[in-house]
Design a protein around this motif. Structure first.
Motif, short mmCIF file in Angstrom:
data_model
loop_
_atom_site.label_atom_id
_atom_site.label_comp_id
_atom_site.label_asym_id
_atom_site.label_seq_id
_atom_site.Cartn_x
_atom_site.Cartn_y
_atom_site.Cartn_z
N PHE A 65 7.49 -8.92 -9.46
CA PHE A 65 7.34 -8.79 -10.89
C PHE A 65 6.07 -8.01 -11.22
CE2 PHE A 65 9.47 -13.09 -10.52
CZ PHE A 65 10.75 -12.55 -10.66
N LEU A 66 6.09 -7.37 -12.37
CA LEU A 66 4.97 -6.53 -12.77
C LEU A 66 3.77 -7.38 -13.16
CD1 LEU A 66 4.98 -3.40 -12.95
CD2 LEU A 66 5.15 -3.66 -15.43
N GLN A 67 2.59 -6.93 -12.76
CA GLN A 67 1.34 -7.59 -13.17
C GLN A 67 0.60 -6.69 -14.14
OE1 GLN A 67 -0.50 -8.35 -9.25
NE2 GLN A 67 -0.34 -10.53 -9.73
N VAL A 68 0.11 -7.32 -15.23
CA VAL A 68 -0.64 -6.56 -16.22
C VAL A 68 -1.94 -7.30 -16.52
CG1 VAL A 68 1.44 -5.61 -17.27
CG2 VAL A 68 0.45 -7.72 -18.19
N HIS A 69 -2.90 -6.54 -17.03
CA HIS A 69 -4.18 -7.11 -17.42
C HIS A 69 -4.33 -6.93 -18.92
CE1 HIS A 69 -8.56 -7.14 -18.24
NE2 HIS A 69 -8.57 -8.09 -17.31
N GLU A 70 -4.34 -8.05 -19.64
CA GLU A 70 -4.59 -8.01 -21.07
C GLU A 70 -6.05 -8.39 -21.30
OE1 GLU A 70 -3.01 -10.02 -25.26
OE2 GLU A 70 -2.16 -10.64 -23.33
N TRP A 119 -2.70 -3.40 -19.43
CA TRP A 119 -2.73 -2.34 -18.44
C TRP A 119 -2.01 -2.81 -17.17
CZ3 TRP A 119 -6.28 -3.05 -22.11
CH2 TRP A 119 -6.75 -1.91 -22.80
N ILE A 120 -1.14 -1.95 -16.65
CA ILE A 120 -0.42 -2.29 -15.42
C ILE A 120 -1.39 -2.23 -14.24
CG2 ILE A 120 1.42 -1.59 -13.84
CD1 ILE A 120 2.89 -0.43 -16.24
N VAL A 121 -1.38 -3.28 -13.44
CA VAL A 121 -2.29 -3.30 -12.29
C VAL A 121 -1.55 -3.39 -10.96
CG1 VAL A 121 -4.21 -4.28 -13.58
CG2 VAL A 121 -2.58 -5.82 -12.47
N PRO A 175 0.82 -1.22 0.00
CA PRO A 175 0.00 0.00 0.00
C PRO A 175 0.85 1.27 0.00
CG PRO A 175 -0.92 -1.61 1.51
CD PRO A 175 0.40 -2.16 1.07
N ARG A 176 1.95 1.26 0.74
CA ARG A 176 2.84 2.44 0.75
C ARG A 176 3.55 2.58 -0.59
NH1 ARG A 176 5.91 1.81 6.53
NH2 ARG A 176 7.13 3.59 5.75
N TYR A 177 3.94 1.47 -1.18
CA TYR A 177 4.63 1.49 -2.47
C TYR A 177 3.72 2.07 -3.55
CZ TYR A 177 7.38 -0.29 -6.43
OH TYR A 177 8.12 -0.41 -7.58
N TYR A 178 2.46 1.59 -3.59
CA TYR A 178 1.53 2.07 -4.60
C TYR A 178 1.18 3.55 -4.42
CZ TYR A 178 0.73 -2.81 -5.98
OH TYR A 178 0.89 -4.09 -6.42
N LYS A 179 1.29 4.02 -3.20
CA LYS A 179 1.00 5.45 -2.94
C LYS A 179 1.91 6.35 -3.75
CE LYS A 179 0.96 8.81 0.87
NZ LYS A 179 1.20 8.98 2.33
N TYR A 180 3.14 5.88 -4.00
CA TYR A 180 4.13 6.73 -4.65
C TYR A 180 4.52 6.28 -6.06
CZ TYR A 180 4.78 8.44 0.12
OH TYR A 180 4.58 8.97 1.37
N TRP A 181 4.02 5.13 -6.52
CA TRP A 181 4.51 4.69 -7.83
C TRP A 181 3.75 5.39 -8.95
CZ3 TRP A 181 3.95 -0.75 -10.30
CH2 TRP A 181 2.61 -1.06 -10.53
N ILE A 182 4.32 5.37 -10.16
CA ILE A 182 3.81 6.21 -11.24
C ILE A 182 3.01 5.42 -12.28
CG2 ILE A 182 5.73 7.82 -11.02
CD1 ILE A 182 7.00 6.57 -13.49
N HIS A 183 2.75 4.11 -12.02
CA HIS A 183 2.29 3.26 -13.10
C HIS A 183 0.81 2.93 -13.12
CE1 HIS A 183 6.47 2.70 -13.97
NE2 HIS A 183 6.70 2.17 -12.79
N SER A 184 0.08 3.26 -12.08
CA SER A 184 -1.31 2.80 -12.01
C SER A 184 -2.09 3.16 -13.27
CB SER A 184 -2.00 3.41 -10.78
OG SER A 184 -1.39 2.94 -9.61
N GLY A 185 -2.68 2.13 -13.91
CA GLY A 185 -3.50 2.37 -15.10
C GLY A 185 -2.72 2.65 -16.36
#
Length: 714
Positions: free
Chosen positions: A683-688, A674-676, A650-660
């Motif tokens: 590792f990065l998770q994406v939604h195809e 789309w990066i989720v 949750p803290r990481y996502y608060k500051y990362w630049i990739h949402s959506g």
């Protein structure tokens, strides 16, 4: 940024791959990424020097044709050579874009001298003593003729009225970041000195940087300088000659505008700069050899930089109506968009300015790299310091050495005049009492380090090869509670791809931290997460300070620090070694704190925030932020070990630049996903669309870790 495969089951070291492209500019410093299960690179270089102006001279001394040098360099390291590739090129921590990393790939440190030390005029004691009293009598009273092929390596800056000291300092500062200060001497050409002849024959370049009207007599002198083979560079000045005239366009004045610059290799570069409000027009009746070098990217394609030859002796001028000489701190930007445009063009601004200086005959080669300095053993805890010394007594060999294949450390009690410091053998001074540095405050570090064990034992040095090597001989032997960290002001061989070396800058926070992680633990089973924790700690080191919560510092997967989603500010390099059931991990991290050029730094963001919000937040320092990063990191590791990824995400996502954000899979024409988020292994998770959420890896070939992602076979 080299792309790599991240594999769940292995801890292979990064294989760095990418085509090398010859470096165009000194203006970037690279933060390289390397990520196997752990990884990413940060390195750097830069130079800040200052030459003092020389004041007015006595009329009676006109016959003496010598230019007494008054050049009091305030090189923060007392070394004239923290410069990197090209002209005095200094690589600053590269924080711009992965594309620029590609351009910088082939950069290596060389030392090319244009003139010997004997060629550079010296200031006499008489002249030096009078300089402060009467503005410096040296320029007019005597100009030293130097027997070089061509004119002496003296550069004069004319800023008009005597009240224009700030303008002189601005031009001098940018010039010293572009040329080798060892090979050129910079003076201010004062108004009353213009009509005195000696300078005309004893300077190779005159920079005219004033918007004030230029008198007819001064105009004649400047043209006379050209007729004798002199070179002139005009920054938004009214000086013209030959077949051009200046036309005022008030709607352009003090606006930020995109321009197109023609380079010597026939390519074009686009960048945004502050416009003076004037443009150049070629007179219809003119037969002169005016060569437009740049035009605004507007409907009229207004010409803003021109080249004009003069006479038969090689005289020439490049005149500009855009502010190549001003950085963001000197510009009264009106909007956030202007700030972003100027900062994102800063590297290209240096590139263009350096090419102009080269075309006018200045040497842009490197000076020597600074000499390595001894290391100081420091500690924030006296009890731990004494325990470390006791451990040393039992572990050094008969010569006082801790040996390593990378660098051996020789421990001595105090600074000795004959101490040897080489890339393979470095002296470590164990007595803390005599330590002092203008670039690092142990007290500030102690105040901000609130850890149980990390970062307690410091190896600090002004100049070293790379901090990643300093801990190599100690980390496997030292008791776990003695947390090691190596901190340097500059690095001469910062880690780069393909064996490239980098000279790191003043103003960067550069360090390597040692941590241990049990194999059979939450983090030990997810080693790739370390780079994410460090990236988060770097961001929170700033944004957890009261008042600084809204500074636009963010995380880019997997291990970059960004200003918003626009420009890189720092990065992480992680290497790991598994011994029995314990990972020994070296974490190299670095970020721009106070080195505004050639890209951007944290204090730029603070200045911007203060202007926009009317606040008075103080600038931050590297010693403070290194300590705060280590403190936050220790807490994040504790949380991760207790709660796993969900404890920190949750803290990481608060500051990362990739949402959506969108990425292409497989190749640039591949399907869009789309990066989720990131999975339990980092590792990065994406939604195809139509296929749900999957974890992806970089393809191993792209500089940008977010390009050409692949879905691995299961």
């Amino acid at each position: 940024l080299p792309a790599v495969h991240l594999q769940e089951s292995t801890l292979k070291e990064l294989t760095q791959v990418a085509p090398a492209v010859k470096e165009m500019s000194r203006n970037s410093t690279q933060v390289n990424e390397a990520t196997p299960t752990a990884t990413l690179g940060t390195t750097a270089k830069s130079k800040l020097g200052v030459a003092e102006s020389v004041g007015q001279g006595d009329q009676e001394a006109e016959e003496k044709s010598k230019l007494e040098k008054e050049s009091e360099y305030e090189d923060e390291s007392n070394s004239p050579s923290d410069k990197e590739t090209g002209f005095g090129e200094h690589h600053h921590l590269h924080l711009s874009s992965c594309h620029e990393c590609l351009q910088l790939e082939n950069s290596t440190i060389e030392s090319v001298r244009f003139a010997s030390a004997e060629d550079i005029p010296e200031l006499s004691d008489h002249c030096n003593s009078k300089l402060d009293e009467n503005g410096g009598d040296c320029l007019a009273t005597g100009i030293k003729r130097v027997n070089l092929a061509g004119k002496p390596p003296n550069v004069l800056i004319y800023v008009g009225s005597e009240t224009a000291k700030v303008e002189f300092d601005q031009v001098k500062s940018i010039l010293l970041e572009c040329i080798d200060a060892d090979n050129y001497t910079i003076y201010q050409l004062h108004e009353e000195q213009v009509l005195k002849d000696p300078w005309i024959d004893n300077a190779m370049l005159l920079i005219i940087a004033t918007e004030e009207p230029i008198s007819d007599k001064n105009q004649e002198q400047f043209v006379k300088f050209l007729s004798k083979g002199g070179k002139i560079l005009g920054f938004s000045s009214s000086f013209t000659f030959g077949g051009i005239q200046i036309k005022r366009k008030d709607k352009l004045k003090k606006t930020v505008h995109e321009l197109v610059v023609s380079k010597t290799d026939s390519t074009e570069v686009k960048l945004n700069l502050l416009i003076s409000g004037c443009i150049f027009e070629v007179k219809k009746e003119s037969n002169s050899k005016v060569k437009p070098l740049s035009h605004l990217n507007n409907a009229d394609k207004d010409t803003v930089i021109v080249h004009l030859p003069y006479g038969d002796n090689g005289g020439e001028a490049i005149l500009s109506q855009v502010h190549l000489e001003l950085d963001i701190s000197s510009v009264d930007f009106q909007t956030e968009e202007d700030f972003n445009l100027l900062k994102m063009s800063n590297t290209k601004r240096y590139e263009v300015l350096k090419e102009i200086l080269v075309s006018l005959g200045l040497s842009c080669e490197l000076s020597e790299i600074p000499p390595l300095t001894p290391i100081y053993l420091l500690s924030s805890d006296e009890e731990i310091h004494l325990a470390f010394l006791k451990w040393l007594e039992e572990n050094v060999n008969a010569e006082g050495l801790i040996e390593s294949s990378k660098v051996s450390l020789k421990f001595v009690s105090s600074c000795e005049s004959k101490m040897e410091t080489t890339p393979s053998l470095m002296s470590v001074i164990t007595e803390m009492g005599n330590f002092s540095s203008e670039h690092f405050s142990l007290e500030m570090y102690q105040q901000n380090l609130q850890t149980k064990k990390l970062g307690k034992i410091l190896l600090f040095t002004e100049v070293t090869t790379t901090t990643m090597n300093l801990l190599d001989g100690l980390m496997f032997k030292l008791p776990e509670e003695m947390g090691l960290i190596a901190i340097a002001v500059r690095q001469t061989q910062g880690k780069g791809r393909g064996g490239n070396v980098w000279l790191s800058p003043m103003g960067c926070a550069l360090s390597t931290l040692h941590i241990t992680v049990p194999l059979h633990s939450n983090l030990g089973q997810r080693i790739p997460f370390i780079q994410h924790l460090v990236s988060l700690a770097m961001v929170e080191s700033v944004r957890s300070i009261p008042g600084y919560e809204d500074i636009e510092l963010r995380v880019k997967w997997p291990n970059d620090i960004y200003y918003s989603d626009l420009m890189k500010l720092g990065g992480v390099l992680v290497t790991s070694t598994l011994i029995e059931t314990t990972f020994h991990i070296l974490i190299g991290f670095g970020f721009n704190v106070n080195n505004s050029n050639p890209t951007i730094c944290i204090n730029d963001l603070i200045t911007k925030f203060n202007k926009e919000e009317g606040t008075k937040l103080k600038p931050l320092t590297a010693d403070c932020l290194i300590a705060r990063t280590v403190t936050v990191l220790e807490r994040l590791i504790d949380i991760f070990q207790e709660k796993g990824p969900n404890g920190v995400l949750p803290r990481y996502y608060k500051y990362w630049i990739h949402s959506g954000k969108q990425v292409h899979l497989y190749n640039e024409e591949g399907p869009i996903a789309w990066i989720v988020g990131i999975d339990d292994y980092g590792f990065l998770q994406v939604h195809e669309e139509g296929k749900g959420v999957e974890s992806v890896h970089p393809d191993g070939n792209s500089f940008d870790m977010l390009r050409n992602l692949i879905i691995p076979k299961h």
